[in-house]
Design a protein around this motif. Structure first.
Motif, PDB file in Angstrom:
ATOM      1  N   GLY A  45      36.667  39.818  18.533  1.00  0.00           N
ATOM      2  CA  GLY A  45      36.977  40.319  17.201  1.00  0.00           C
ATOM      3  C   GLY A  45      37.839  39.385  16.379  1.00  0.00           C
ATOM      4  N   GLY A  46      38.393  38.347  17.011  1.00  0.00           N
ATOM      5  CA  GLY A  46      39.241  37.406  16.305  1.00  0.00           C
ATOM      6  C   GLY A  46      40.706  37.798  16.350  1.00  0.00           C
ATOM      7  N   CYS A  47      41.579  36.847  16.046  1.00  0.00           N
ATOM      8  CA  CYS A  47      43.015  37.104  16.030  1.00  0.00           C
ATOM      9  C   CYS A  47      43.706  35.971  15.292  1.00  0.00           C
ATOM     10  N   VAL A  48      44.996  36.117  15.136  1.00  0.00           N
ATOM     11  CA  VAL A  48      45.816  35.080  14.510  1.00  0.00           C
ATOM     12  C   VAL A  48      46.939  34.740  15.475  1.00  0.00           C
ATOM     13  N   ILE A  49      47.189  33.461  15.683  1.00  0.00           N
ATOM     14  CA  ILE A  49      48.293  33.038  16.536  1.00  0.00           C
ATOM     15  C   ILE A  49      49.266  32.193  15.726  1.00  0.00           C
ATOM     16  N   ASP A  50      50.492  32.145  16.187  1.00  0.00           N
ATOM     17  CA  ASP A  50      51.499  31.279  15.590  1.00  0.00           C
ATOM     18  C   ASP A  50      51.303  29.886  16.195  1.00  0.00           C
ATOM     19  N   ALA A  51      50.595  29.034  15.476  1.00  0.00           N
ATOM     20  CA  ALA A  51      50.216  27.729  16.020  1.00  0.00           C
ATOM     21  C   ALA A  51      51.429  26.872  16.356  1.00  0.00           C
ATOM     22  N   ALA A  52      52.425  26.892  15.498  1.00  0.00           N
ATOM     23  CA  ALA A  52      53.616  26.074  15.741  1.00  0.00           C
ATOM     24  C   ALA A  52      54.363  26.558  16.979  1.00  0.00           C
ATOM     25  N   LYS A  53      54.566  27.855  17.076  1.00  0.00           N
ATOM     26  CA  LYS A  53      55.291  28.402  18.225  1.00  0.00           C
ATOM     27  C   LYS A  53      54.528  28.172  19.520  1.00  0.00           C
ATOM     28  N   THR A  54      53.203  28.301  19.453  1.00  0.00           N
ATOM     29  CA  THR A  54      52.388  28.032  20.641  1.00  0.00           C
ATOM     30  C   THR A  54      52.548  26.589  21.099  1.00  0.00           C
ATOM     31  N   SER A  55      52.527  25.659  20.159  1.00  0.00           N
ATOM     32  CA  SER A  55      52.673  24.243  20.498  1.00  0.00           C
ATOM     33  C   SER A  55      54.044  23.938  21.080  1.00  0.00           C
ATOM     34  N   THR A 141      56.506  25.122   9.665  1.00  0.00           N
ATOM     35  CA  THR A 141      56.290  24.316  10.872  1.00  0.00           C
ATOM     36  C   THR A 141      57.396  23.279  11.045  1.00  0.00           C
ATOM     37  N   LEU A 142      57.777  22.647   9.949  1.00  0.00           N
ATOM     38  CA  LEU A 142      58.877  21.670  10.007  1.00  0.00           C
ATOM     39  C   LEU A 142      60.177  22.348  10.421  1.00  0.00           C
ATOM     40  N   ARG A 143      60.407  23.554   9.901  1.00  0.00           N
ATOM     41  CA  ARG A 143      61.603  24.304  10.301  1.00  0.00           C
ATOM     42  C   ARG A 143      61.567  24.645  11.786  1.00  0.00           C
ATOM     43  N   ALA A 144      60.398  25.041  12.286  1.00  0.00           N
ATOM     44  CA  ALA A 144      60.268  25.355  13.705  1.00  0.00           C
ATOM     45  C   ALA A 144      60.535  24.126  14.573  1.00  0.00           C
ATOM     46  N   GLY A 145      60.043  22.977  14.134  1.00  0.00           N
ATOM     47  CA  GLY A 145      60.266  21.753  14.896  1.00  0.00           C
ATOM     48  C   GLY A 145      61.714  21.312  14.880  1.00  0.00           C
ATOM     49  N   ALA A 146      62.307  21.252  13.677  1.00  0.00           N
ATOM     50  CA  ALA A 146      63.707  20.840  13.567  1.00  0.00           C
ATOM     51  C   ALA A 146      64.615  21.834  14.284  1.00  0.00           C
ATOM     52  N   GLY A 147      64.322  23.118  14.144  1.00  0.00           N
ATOM     53  CA  GLY A 147      65.124  24.137  14.814  1.00  0.00           C
ATOM     54  C   GLY A 147      65.046  24.035  16.321  1.00  0.00           C
ATOM     55  N   ALA A 210      64.048  32.370  17.772  1.00  0.00           N
ATOM     56  CA  ALA A 210      63.465  32.910  16.545  1.00  0.00           C
ATOM     57  C   ALA A 210      63.183  31.802  15.542  1.00  0.00           C
ATOM     58  N   VAL A 211      63.878  30.683  15.671  1.00  0.00           N
ATOM     59  CA  VAL A 211      63.686  29.580  14.732  1.00  0.00           C
ATOM     60  C   VAL A 211      62.293  28.976  14.862  1.00  0.00           C
ATOM     61  N   GLN A 212      61.592  29.226  15.968  1.00  0.00           N
ATOM     62  CA  GLN A 212      60.253  28.683  16.172  1.00  0.00           C
ATOM     63  C   GLN A 212      59.171  29.506  15.488  1.00  0.00           C
ATOM     64  N   THR A 213      59.477  30.719  15.109  1.00  0.00           N
ATOM     65  CA  THR A 213      58.473  31.621  14.553  1.00  0.00           C
ATOM     66  C   THR A 213      58.124  31.232  13.129  1.00  0.00           C
ATOM     67  N   THR A 214      56.812  31.161  12.851  1.00  0.00           N
ATOM     68  CA  THR A 214      56.352  30.833  11.498  1.00  0.00           C
ATOM     69  C   THR A 214      55.520  31.956  10.879  1.00  0.00           C
ATOM     70  N   LEU A 215      55.102  32.924  11.677  1.00  0.00           N
ATOM     71  CA  LEU A 215      54.327  34.054  11.173  1.00  0.00           C
ATOM     72  C   LEU A 215      55.087  35.351  11.430  1.00  0.00           C
ATOM     73  N   GLY A 216      55.022  36.271  10.514  1.00  0.00           N
ATOM     74  CA  GLY A 216      55.692  37.554  10.690  1.00  0.00           C
ATOM     75  C   GLY A 216      57.197  37.443  10.775  1.00  0.00           C
ATOM     76  N   VAL A 217      57.772  36.505  10.048  1.00  0.00           N
ATOM     77  CA  VAL A 217      59.220  36.290  10.102  1.00  0.00           C
ATOM     78  C   VAL A 217      59.979  37.543   9.653  1.00  0.00           C
ATOM     79  N   ASP A 218      59.419  38.256   8.687  1.00  0.00           N
ATOM     80  CA  ASP A 218      60.098  39.445   8.158  1.00  0.00           C
ATOM     81  C   ASP A 218      60.219  40.560   9.184  1.00  0.00           C
ATOM     82  N   THR A 219      59.396  40.518  10.227  1.00  0.00           N
ATOM     83  CA  THR A 219      59.429  41.571  11.246  1.00  0.00           C
ATOM     84  C   THR A 219      60.330  41.218  12.427  1.00  0.00           C
ATOM     85  N   LEU A 220      60.919  40.027  12.422  1.00  0.00           N
ATOM     86  CA  LEU A 220      61.774  39.608  13.532  1.00  0.00           C
ATOM     87  C   LEU A 220      63.074  40.421  13.545  1.00  0.00           C
ATOM     88  N   PRO A 221      63.645  40.657  14.744  1.00  0.00           N
ATOM     89  CA  PRO A 221      64.950  41.341  14.812  1.00  0.00           C
ATOM     90  C   PRO A 221      66.055  40.553  14.128  1.00  0.00           C
TER      91      PRO A 221
END
Length: 251
Positions: A45-55, A141-147, A210-221
Motif C-alpha cells: 500500500g506504500g508508506c513514507v519514511i524519514d530518509a535522513a533519520k534512516t540514513s 536534513t542539514l539540521r539532522a546531520g549537524a545535530g 529528536a534532532v535527527q527527525t525531519t518528518l512529523g516534527v510537530d508530533t514529537l514529545p
C-alpha cells in the motif's frame, strides 16, 4: 592552559586506543546506516519514511564507541596511576578536566562529521533504489546531520563527566551505556502515555536523537534543538559532578 591542552593532546594522540576507537566509530556508524538504508521498504500500500533519520541510524551504534573512548580517556589514567603525575604537574584540577574535554571534543567532532557525512552520502546513493529520496540540500536534513555530529560530541562529554566521577572503566562504561540504551527501552514498556512522553523528553538519548527527525516534527514529545539541549544539560551536569569529585577527592 596552553601547556595543559598540549599535554592532554599529546597523551590522546600518542596512544593507539583512541585513534582505533574513532575509526571504529566512523566505520560502524556508516555501516549500520548503509544496512538501514538497504533494508528500507514499504508494504504494497506504500508508506513514507524519514530518509535522513534512516540514513543516520548508525549513530545509535557510533555513540557507544564514542562513550567508551571518553571513559577510557579518564579511567585509563586512574587504572595505571598516571593521574597522580598529571595532577602533580597541574594542581588546578579544573584545568585538567577542561583540557581533557577540549582535546576529546575536537577529534569526536571531526570523526562525527566524517561518519555523518558518510552515512548521508550512503543514504543518498542507496535509498532511491528502495523508492525513497534523500535531499542533502534540504534544511531539515542539514539540521539532522549537524545535530547528529553535536549529539556525538555531547555523548562524549557526558561519558567524560561520568568517568571522572566513578574513576573506573568498567563502571563508567556500564553507567553511560545504561543511560543511552536503558531509557529507550523504558519508553517502550511504560503503558501510561503521559509518563512515556515525559521519559522521551528527559532521557539523554531519546531527547537528543529528536534532532535527527525531519518528518512529523510537530508530533514529537520535544523539539529537535530542545531535545539536543536536554542532552547538553545532562553532559553539563556530569562534567560539574566530575569537577567536584576531582577537586574534593584524592587521586
Amino acid at each position: 592552559m596552553t601547556r595543559v591542552l598540549h599535554a592532554e593532546w599529546t597523551k590522546l594522540r600518542t596512544v593507539g586506543g583512541p585513534v582505533g576507537l574513532l575509526i571504529g566509530a566512523i566505520v560502524l556508524t556508516v555501516a549500520l546506516g548503509w544496512l538501514a538504508a538497504s533494508a528500507a521498504g514499504c508494504p504494497p500500500g506504500g508508506c513514507v519514511i524519514d530518509a535522513a533519520k534512516t540514513s543516520l541510524t548508525g549513530v545509535l551504534l557510533g555513540q557507544a564507541v564514542v562513550a567508551v573512548l571518553a571513559v577510557v580517556v579518564v579511567a585509563g589514567e586512574y587504572g595505571d596511576g598516571t593521574i597522580r603525575a598529571t595532577l602533580t604537574a597541574v594542581p588546578r584540577r579544573g584545568a585538567v578536566l577542561a583540557a581533557k574535554a577540549v582535546t576529546l571534543t575536537g577529534p569526536v567532532l571531526l570523526a562525527g562529521l566524517v561518519a555523518v557525512a558518510g552515512s548521508l552520502a550512503v543514504g543518498r546513493a542507496v535509498l532511491p533504489g528502495r523508492g525513497f529520496a534523500l535531499d542533502l540540500t534540504d534544511a531539515a536534513t542539514l539540521r539532522a546531520g549537524a545535530g547528529s555530529v553535536l549529539y556525538l560530541a555531547l555523548v562524549a562529554l557526558l561519558a567524560l563527566g561520568v568517568a571522572t566521577v566513578v574513576r573506573n572503566a568498567a563502571g563508567g562504561i556500564g553507567i553511560v551505556l545504561g543511560m543511552l540504551y536503558l531509557f529507550p527501552v523504558l519508553t517502550e514498556v511504560v503503558t501510561d502515555p503521559r509518563w512515556e512522553r515525559r521519559l522521551r523528553q528527559i532521557a539523554p538519548s531519546t531527547a537528543g536523537q529528536a534532532v535527527q527527525t525531519t518528518l512529523g516534527v510537530d508530533t514529537l514529545p520535544i523539539g529537535p534543538w530542545q531535545g539536543l539541549g536536554v542532552l547538553a544539560l545532562w553532559a553539563a551536569g556530569a562534567l560539574l559532578a566530575g569537577w567536584l569529585v576531582l577537586r574534593l577527592r584524592d587521586a
